[in-house]
Design an enzyme around this catalytic site. Structure first.
Site, PDB file in Angstrom:
ATOM      1  N   ASN A 235      13.997  -2.998   7.594  1.00 15.97           N
ATOM      2  CA  ASN A 235      14.363  -3.767   6.403  1.00 15.97           C
ATOM      3  C   ASN A 235      14.072  -2.885   5.184  1.00 15.97           C
ATOM      4  O   ASN A 235      12.917  -2.690   4.823  1.00 15.97           O
ATOM      5  CB  ASN A 235      13.517  -5.058   6.383  1.00 15.97           C
TER       6      ASN A 235
ATOM      7  N   LYS B 224      14.713  -3.430   2.151  1.00 15.70           N
ATOM      8  CA  LYS B 224      14.422  -4.238   0.946  1.00 15.70           C
ATOM      9  C   LYS B 224      15.191  -3.683  -0.262  1.00 15.70           C
ATOM     10  O   LYS B 224      16.271  -3.112  -0.075  1.00 15.70           O
ATOM     11  CB  LYS B 224      12.909  -4.302   0.709  1.00 15.70           C
TER      12      LYS B 224
ATOM     13  N   HIS C 183      13.085 -14.434   4.907  1.00 14.74           N
ATOM     14  CA  HIS C 183      11.962 -13.503   4.712  1.00 14.74           C
ATOM     15  C   HIS C 183      10.982 -14.121   3.715  1.00 14.74           C
ATOM     16  O   HIS C 183      11.387 -14.772   2.753  1.00 14.74           O
ATOM     17  CB  HIS C 183      12.483 -12.161   4.187  1.00 14.74           C
TER      18      HIS C 183
ATOM     19  N   GLU D  45       9.348 -12.942   1.364  1.00 15.34           N
ATOM     20  CA  GLU D  45       9.537 -12.546  -0.045  1.00 15.34           C
ATOM     21  C   GLU D  45      10.580 -13.440  -0.704  1.00 15.34           C
ATOM     22  O   GLU D  45      10.448 -13.801  -1.875  1.00 15.34           O
ATOM     23  CB  GLU D  45       9.951 -11.064  -0.122  1.00 15.34           C
TER      24      GLU D  45
ATOM     25  N   GLU E  99       6.118 -12.656  11.015  1.00  8.29           N
ATOM     26  CA  GLU E  99       5.571 -11.742  10.007  1.00  8.29           C
ATOM     27  C   GLU E  99       4.470 -12.444   9.202  1.00  8.29           C
ATOM     28  O   GLU E  99       4.772 -13.167   8.247  1.00  8.29           O
ATOM     29  CB  GLU E  99       6.675 -11.307   9.048  1.00  8.29           C
TER      30      GLU E  99
ATOM     31  N   GLY F  13       3.341  -5.271   3.983  1.00  8.95           N
ATOM     32  CA  GLY F  13       3.167  -4.269   2.935  1.00  8.95           C
ATOM     33  C   GLY F  13       1.718  -4.058   2.508  1.00  8.95           C
ATOM     34  O   GLY F  13       1.448  -3.431   1.489  1.00  8.95           O
TER      35      GLY F  13
ATOM     36  N   SER G  28       3.353  -4.296   8.371  1.00  9.30           N
ATOM     37  CA  SER G  28       2.653  -3.004   8.407  1.00  9.30           C
ATOM     38  C   SER G  28       2.765  -2.292   9.755  1.00  9.30           C
ATOM     39  O   SER G  28       1.830  -1.623  10.189  1.00  9.30           O
ATOM     40  CB  SER G  28       1.180  -3.181   7.992  1.00  9.30           C
TER      41      SER G  28
HETATM   42  P1  PGA Z   1       6.091  -3.892   5.999  1.00 13.04           P
HETATM   43  O1  PGA Z   1       7.213  -5.026   5.753  1.00 13.04           O
HETATM   44  O2  PGA Z   1       6.444  -3.217   7.284  1.00 13.04           O
HETATM   45  O3  PGA Z   1       6.202  -2.981   4.812  1.00 13.04           O
HETATM   46  O4  PGA Z   1       4.793  -4.591   6.070  1.00 13.04           O
HETATM   47  C1  PGA Z   1       7.696  -5.799   6.802  1.00 13.04           C
HETATM   48  C2  PGA Z   1       8.747  -6.760   6.310  1.00 13.04           C
HETATM   49  O5  PGA Z   1       8.593  -7.279   5.202  1.00 13.04           O
HETATM   50  O6  PGA Z   1       9.739  -7.023   6.992  1.00 13.04           O
END
Ligand code: PGA
Length: 290
Positions: free
Chosen positions: A30, A32, A117, A119, A205, A211, A251
Protein backbone atom coordinates in the site's frame (compact mmCIF):
# COMPACT_ATOMS: atom_id res chain seq x y z
CA UNK A 1 3.85 -20.38 1.33
CA UNK A 2 0.58 -22.29 1.17
CA UNK A 3 -1.47 -22.78 4.29
CA UNK A 4 -2.84 -26.27 4.51
CA UNK A 5 -6.37 -26.93 5.61
CA UNK A 6 -6.14 -27.30 9.35
CA UNK A 7 -9.17 -25.34 10.42
CA UNK A 8 -10.17 -27.65 13.26
CA UNK A 9 -13.80 -28.64 13.27
CA UNK A 10 -14.38 -27.03 9.91
CA UNK A 11 -12.27 -29.64 8.25
CA UNK A 12 -14.23 -32.42 9.89
CA UNK A 13 -17.72 -31.04 9.43
CA UNK A 14 -17.69 -29.84 5.87
CA UNK A 15 -16.87 -31.81 2.79
CA UNK A 16 -16.91 -28.71 0.55
CA UNK A 17 -14.13 -27.21 2.64
CA UNK A 18 -11.90 -30.00 1.44
CA UNK A 19 -12.27 -28.60 -2.08
CA UNK A 20 -10.08 -25.69 -1.04
CA UNK A 21 -7.13 -27.25 0.68
CA UNK A 22 -4.70 -24.37 0.46
CA UNK A 23 -4.61 -20.61 0.63
CA UNK A 24 -1.87 -19.16 -1.57
CA UNK A 25 0.08 -16.31 0.03
CA UNK A 26 -0.68 -12.74 -0.98
CA UNK A 27 1.60 -9.76 -0.35
CA UNK A 28 0.15 -6.31 -0.97
CA UNK A 29 2.05 -3.02 -0.99
CA UNK A 30 0.00 0.00 0.00
CA UNK A 31 1.93 3.02 -1.26
CA UNK A 32 -0.54 5.44 0.37
CA UNK A 33 -0.12 9.09 -0.70
CA UNK A 34 3.52 8.52 -1.66
CA UNK A 35 5.28 8.47 -5.03
CA UNK A 36 4.45 10.84 -7.86
CA UNK A 37 3.59 9.33 -11.21
CA UNK A 38 7.26 9.30 -12.26
CA UNK A 39 8.44 7.87 -8.94
CA UNK A 40 5.70 5.23 -8.98
CA UNK A 41 6.70 4.06 -12.45
CA UNK A 42 10.33 3.83 -11.33
CA UNK A 43 9.43 1.79 -8.22
CA UNK A 44 7.23 -0.51 -10.30
CA UNK A 45 10.13 -1.05 -12.71
CA UNK A 46 12.45 -1.99 -9.85
CA UNK A 47 9.83 -4.30 -8.36
CA UNK A 48 8.78 -5.97 -11.56
CA UNK A 49 12.18 -7.64 -11.65
CA UNK A 50 12.84 -8.09 -7.92
CA UNK A 51 9.43 -9.26 -6.72
CA UNK A 52 8.53 -11.33 -9.78
CA UNK A 53 11.32 -13.81 -9.05
CA UNK A 54 9.25 -15.49 -6.36
CA UNK A 55 6.10 -17.49 -6.96
CA UNK A 56 4.05 -15.41 -4.58
CA UNK A 57 1.00 -13.42 -5.57
CA UNK A 58 2.14 -9.83 -5.18
CA UNK A 59 0.09 -6.68 -5.61
CA UNK A 60 1.02 -3.01 -5.56
CA UNK A 61 -1.43 -0.22 -4.79
CA UNK A 62 -0.21 3.18 -6.04
CA UNK A 63 -2.33 6.34 -6.02
CA UNK A 64 -5.12 6.50 -8.59
CA UNK A 65 -2.99 8.85 -10.69
CA UNK A 66 -0.23 6.27 -11.08
CA UNK A 67 -2.43 3.22 -11.77
CA UNK A 68 -2.12 3.46 -15.55
CA UNK A 69 1.63 4.05 -15.42
CA UNK A 70 2.20 1.06 -13.15
CA UNK A 71 -0.16 -1.06 -15.28
CA UNK A 72 1.95 -0.20 -18.32
CA UNK A 73 5.14 -1.28 -16.55
CA UNK A 74 3.51 -4.56 -15.53
CA UNK A 75 2.37 -5.35 -19.06
CA UNK A 76 5.59 -4.13 -20.75
CA UNK A 77 7.79 -6.20 -18.39
CA UNK A 78 5.30 -9.10 -18.40
CA UNK A 79 5.72 -8.90 -14.63
CA UNK A 80 3.82 -11.18 -12.29
CA UNK A 81 2.72 -8.17 -10.24
CA UNK A 82 -0.96 -7.40 -9.76
CA UNK A 83 -2.41 -3.94 -9.52
CA UNK A 84 -4.61 -2.62 -6.73
CA UNK A 85 -6.21 0.69 -5.77
CA UNK A 86 -6.37 2.30 -2.35
CA UNK A 87 -9.95 3.53 -2.48
CA UNK A 88 -13.15 3.43 -4.53
CA UNK A 89 -16.50 5.17 -4.60
CA UNK A 90 -19.54 3.25 -3.37
CA UNK A 91 -21.50 4.70 -6.28
CA UNK A 92 -21.38 3.28 -9.80
CA UNK A 93 -21.33 6.66 -11.59
CA UNK A 94 -22.84 10.15 -11.53
CA UNK A 95 -22.34 13.52 -9.86
CA UNK A 96 -19.71 12.62 -7.24
CA UNK A 97 -16.94 15.14 -7.70
CA UNK A 98 -13.50 13.74 -7.10
CA UNK A 99 -14.59 10.12 -6.82
CA UNK A 100 -13.38 7.10 -8.80
CA UNK A 101 -15.71 4.19 -9.58
CA UNK A 102 -15.06 0.45 -9.41
CA UNK A 103 -15.63 0.22 -13.17
CA UNK A 104 -12.86 2.81 -13.71
CA UNK A 105 -10.50 0.79 -11.51
CA UNK A 106 -11.32 -2.36 -13.41
CA UNK A 107 -10.57 -0.61 -16.70
CA UNK A 108 -7.17 0.52 -15.34
CA UNK A 109 -6.35 -3.12 -14.67
CA UNK A 110 -6.97 -3.36 -10.92
CA UNK A 111 -7.43 -6.83 -9.48
CA UNK A 112 -7.71 -5.58 -5.90
CA UNK A 113 -8.83 -2.49 -4.00
CA UNK A 114 -8.16 -1.70 -0.34
CA UNK A 115 -11.31 -0.79 1.59
CA UNK A 116 -11.81 0.51 5.11
CA UNK A 117 -8.18 1.29 5.91
CA UNK A 118 -7.96 2.77 9.41
CA UNK A 119 -6.46 5.99 8.02
CA UNK A 120 -9.63 6.51 5.97
CA UNK A 121 -11.89 5.44 8.84
CA UNK A 122 -10.19 7.81 11.28
CA UNK A 123 -8.97 10.77 9.24
CA UNK A 124 -11.73 10.83 6.63
CA UNK A 125 -14.53 9.53 8.85
CA UNK A 126 -15.41 6.67 6.55
CA UNK A 127 -18.38 4.79 7.97
CA UNK A 128 -19.14 1.07 8.10
CA UNK A 129 -22.08 1.66 5.77
CA UNK A 130 -19.86 3.35 3.19
CA UNK A 131 -17.33 0.56 3.55
CA UNK A 132 -19.90 -2.12 2.98
CA UNK A 133 -21.28 -0.25 -0.07
CA UNK A 134 -17.76 0.03 -1.46
CA UNK A 135 -17.28 -3.72 -1.09
CA UNK A 136 -20.54 -4.30 -2.99
CA UNK A 137 -19.50 -1.86 -5.75
CA UNK A 138 -16.19 -3.69 -6.19
CA UNK A 139 -17.70 -7.16 -6.21
CA UNK A 140 -20.20 -6.08 -8.88
CA UNK A 141 -17.31 -5.00 -11.11
CA UNK A 142 -15.18 -8.07 -10.45
CA UNK A 143 -12.52 -6.31 -8.36
CA UNK A 144 -11.47 -8.07 -5.14
CA UNK A 145 -11.92 -5.95 -2.01
CA UNK A 146 -9.19 -6.08 0.63
CA UNK A 147 -11.20 -5.20 3.72
CA UNK A 148 -9.11 -3.79 6.57
CA UNK A 149 -9.99 -4.04 10.23
CA UNK A 150 -8.04 -3.16 13.34
CA UNK A 151 -8.36 -1.98 16.90
CA UNK A 152 -7.02 1.23 18.50
CA UNK A 153 -4.44 1.06 21.28
CA UNK A 154 -6.98 1.57 24.10
CA UNK A 155 -9.02 -1.42 22.93
CA UNK A 156 -5.88 -3.53 22.66
CA UNK A 157 -4.76 -2.53 26.14
CA UNK A 158 -8.19 -3.28 27.59
CA UNK A 159 -8.02 -6.80 26.12
CA UNK A 160 -11.12 -6.11 24.04
CA UNK A 161 -9.63 -6.76 20.59
CA UNK A 162 -11.58 -9.87 19.73
CA UNK A 163 -15.02 -8.32 20.37
CA UNK A 164 -14.03 -5.07 18.70
CA UNK A 165 -12.80 -6.73 15.52
CA UNK A 166 -15.71 -9.14 15.26
CA UNK A 167 -18.15 -6.29 15.69
CA UNK A 168 -16.32 -4.09 13.18
CA UNK A 169 -16.44 -6.86 10.60
CA UNK A 170 -20.09 -7.64 11.19
CA UNK A 171 -20.92 -3.96 10.59
CA UNK A 172 -19.13 -3.97 7.24
CA UNK A 173 -19.99 -7.45 6.03
CA UNK A 174 -23.46 -8.30 7.31
CA UNK A 175 -25.17 -5.85 4.91
CA UNK A 176 -23.64 -7.74 1.97
CA UNK A 177 -26.08 -10.58 2.53
CA UNK A 178 -28.98 -8.25 1.71
CA UNK A 179 -27.28 -5.72 -0.59
CA UNK A 180 -25.80 -8.26 -2.99
CA UNK A 181 -28.07 -10.38 -5.14
CA UNK A 182 -28.23 -14.14 -4.79
CA UNK A 183 -26.17 -14.65 -7.95
CA UNK A 184 -23.47 -12.26 -6.71
CA UNK A 185 -23.30 -14.02 -3.34
CA UNK A 186 -23.07 -17.39 -5.05
CA UNK A 187 -20.28 -16.10 -7.26
CA UNK A 188 -18.45 -14.84 -4.17
CA UNK A 189 -18.67 -18.31 -2.67
CA UNK A 190 -17.53 -19.94 -5.88
CA UNK A 191 -14.51 -17.77 -6.53
CA UNK A 192 -13.41 -17.92 -2.89
CA UNK A 193 -12.17 -21.40 -3.67
CA UNK A 194 -10.15 -20.41 -6.73
CA UNK A 195 -8.88 -17.09 -5.34
CA UNK A 196 -9.90 -15.37 -8.53
CA UNK A 197 -11.55 -11.98 -8.48
CA UNK A 198 -13.80 -10.89 -6.94
CA UNK A 199 -12.85 -12.93 -3.92
CA UNK A 200 -12.90 -11.15 -0.62
CA UNK A 201 -9.57 -10.61 1.17
CA UNK A 202 -9.31 -9.49 4.80
CA UNK A 203 -6.48 -7.58 6.43
CA UNK A 204 -5.97 -7.38 10.17
CA UNK A 205 -4.09 -4.18 10.94
CA UNK A 206 -3.90 -3.15 14.60
CA UNK A 207 -3.98 0.65 14.45
CA UNK A 208 -1.24 0.95 17.06
CA UNK A 209 1.08 -1.04 14.80
CA UNK A 210 0.60 0.96 11.60
CA UNK A 211 3.63 3.03 10.74
CA UNK A 212 4.82 2.96 14.35
CA UNK A 213 7.49 0.28 14.20
CA UNK A 214 5.55 -1.65 16.87
CA UNK A 215 4.30 -5.03 15.74
CA UNK A 216 1.76 -7.39 17.17
CA UNK A 217 3.25 -10.69 18.20
CA UNK A 218 2.68 -13.25 15.46
CA UNK A 219 0.71 -15.47 17.87
CA UNK A 220 -1.56 -12.60 18.87
CA UNK A 221 -2.12 -11.61 15.23
CA UNK A 222 -2.91 -15.22 14.40
CA UNK A 223 -5.53 -15.41 17.16
CA UNK A 224 -7.24 -12.30 15.82
CA UNK A 225 -7.15 -13.74 12.29
CA UNK A 226 -8.91 -16.83 13.64
CA UNK A 227 -11.55 -14.59 15.21
CA UNK A 228 -11.97 -12.96 11.78
CA UNK A 229 -12.47 -16.37 10.19
CA UNK A 230 -15.20 -17.11 12.72
CA UNK A 231 -17.15 -14.04 11.59
CA UNK A 232 -16.75 -15.04 7.93
CA UNK A 233 -18.02 -18.54 8.74
CA UNK A 234 -21.00 -17.15 10.60
CA UNK A 235 -21.98 -14.77 7.80
CA UNK A 236 -21.04 -16.67 4.65
CA UNK A 237 -20.43 -20.27 5.66
CA UNK A 238 -17.43 -22.39 6.39
CA UNK A 239 -16.17 -22.80 2.85
CA UNK A 240 -15.77 -19.10 2.23
CA UNK A 241 -14.27 -18.63 5.68
CA UNK A 242 -11.72 -21.32 5.14
CA UNK A 243 -10.78 -20.21 1.62
CA UNK A 244 -10.55 -16.47 2.32
CA UNK A 245 -7.07 -15.08 2.72
CA UNK A 246 -6.41 -12.98 5.80
CA UNK A 247 -3.37 -10.72 5.77
CA UNK A 248 -1.53 -9.11 8.65
CA UNK A 249 -0.51 -5.47 8.38
CA UNK A 250 1.33 -3.09 10.69
CA UNK A 251 5.08 -2.41 10.49
CA UNK A 252 5.80 -5.57 8.47
CA UNK A 253 9.39 -5.61 7.26
CA UNK A 254 11.66 -8.08 5.51
CA UNK A 255 13.18 -8.91 8.93
CA UNK A 256 9.94 -9.81 10.73
CA UNK A 257 7.67 -11.01 7.89
CA UNK A 258 8.47 -14.71 8.10
CA UNK A 259 7.34 -14.87 11.76
CA UNK A 260 3.87 -13.81 10.64
CA UNK A 261 3.82 -16.05 7.59
CA UNK A 262 4.58 -19.08 9.78
CA UNK A 263 1.25 -18.64 11.54
CA UNK A 264 -1.51 -20.95 10.26
CA UNK A 265 -4.21 -18.30 9.93
CA UNK A 266 -2.07 -15.52 8.44
CA UNK A 267 -1.94 -15.78 4.66
CA UNK A 268 0.19 -12.81 3.72
CA UNK A 269 0.82 -9.16 4.47
CA UNK A 270 -0.46 -5.68 3.77
CA UNK A 271 2.64 -3.53 3.78
CA UNK A 272 2.88 0.26 4.02
CA UNK A 273 6.26 1.88 4.69
CA UNK A 274 8.38 -1.09 3.66
CA UNK A 275 6.54 -1.31 0.32
CA UNK A 276 8.11 1.99 -0.77
CA UNK A 277 11.53 0.40 -1.06
CA UNK A 278 11.94 -2.26 -3.75
CA UNK A 279 14.60 -4.18 -1.82
CA UNK A 280 12.59 -4.27 1.42
CA UNK A 281 9.37 -5.21 -0.31
CA UNK A 282 11.05 -7.94 -2.34
CA UNK A 283 12.46 -9.26 0.96
CA UNK A 284 8.90 -9.60 2.31
CA UNK A 285 7.77 -11.35 -0.87
CA UNK A 286 10.75 -13.70 -0.54
CA UNK A 287 9.77 -14.45 3.08
CA UNK A 288 6.26 -15.36 1.88
CA UNK A 289 7.84 -17.71 -0.62
CA UNK A 290 9.35 -19.54 2.36
P1 PGA B 1 2.94 0.09 7.74
O1 PGA B 1 1.47 0.34 7.13
O2 PGA B 1 3.46 -1.16 7.10
O3 PGA B 1 3.73 1.31 7.36
O4 PGA B 1 2.78 -0.05 9.20
C1 PGA B 1 0.59 -0.71 6.92
C2 PGA B 1 -0.70 -0.21 6.32
O5 PGA B 1 -1.14 0.87 6.71
O6 PGA B 1 -1.30 -0.86 5.47
Amino acid sequence: MFHQNSYGSMQETSSVVAACTTRPALVVGNWKMNKTYVQAVKLAQELSYKASQFEVETCVCPTHLALRGVANVISFDKAALKLGAQNVSWEADGAFTGEISAQMLKEEGCTYCIVGHSERRQKLHESDEQISDKICALIREGVSPILCCGEPLAVYEAGETRNFIQNQLRQALEPLTSKLGEAELEELQKVARTHEAPALVLAYEPIWAIGTGKVATPEYANEVCEAIREVLAMLFGEELAWCTRILYGGSVKAENASFFFEQPSIDGALVGGAALDAQQFAGIVEAAHG
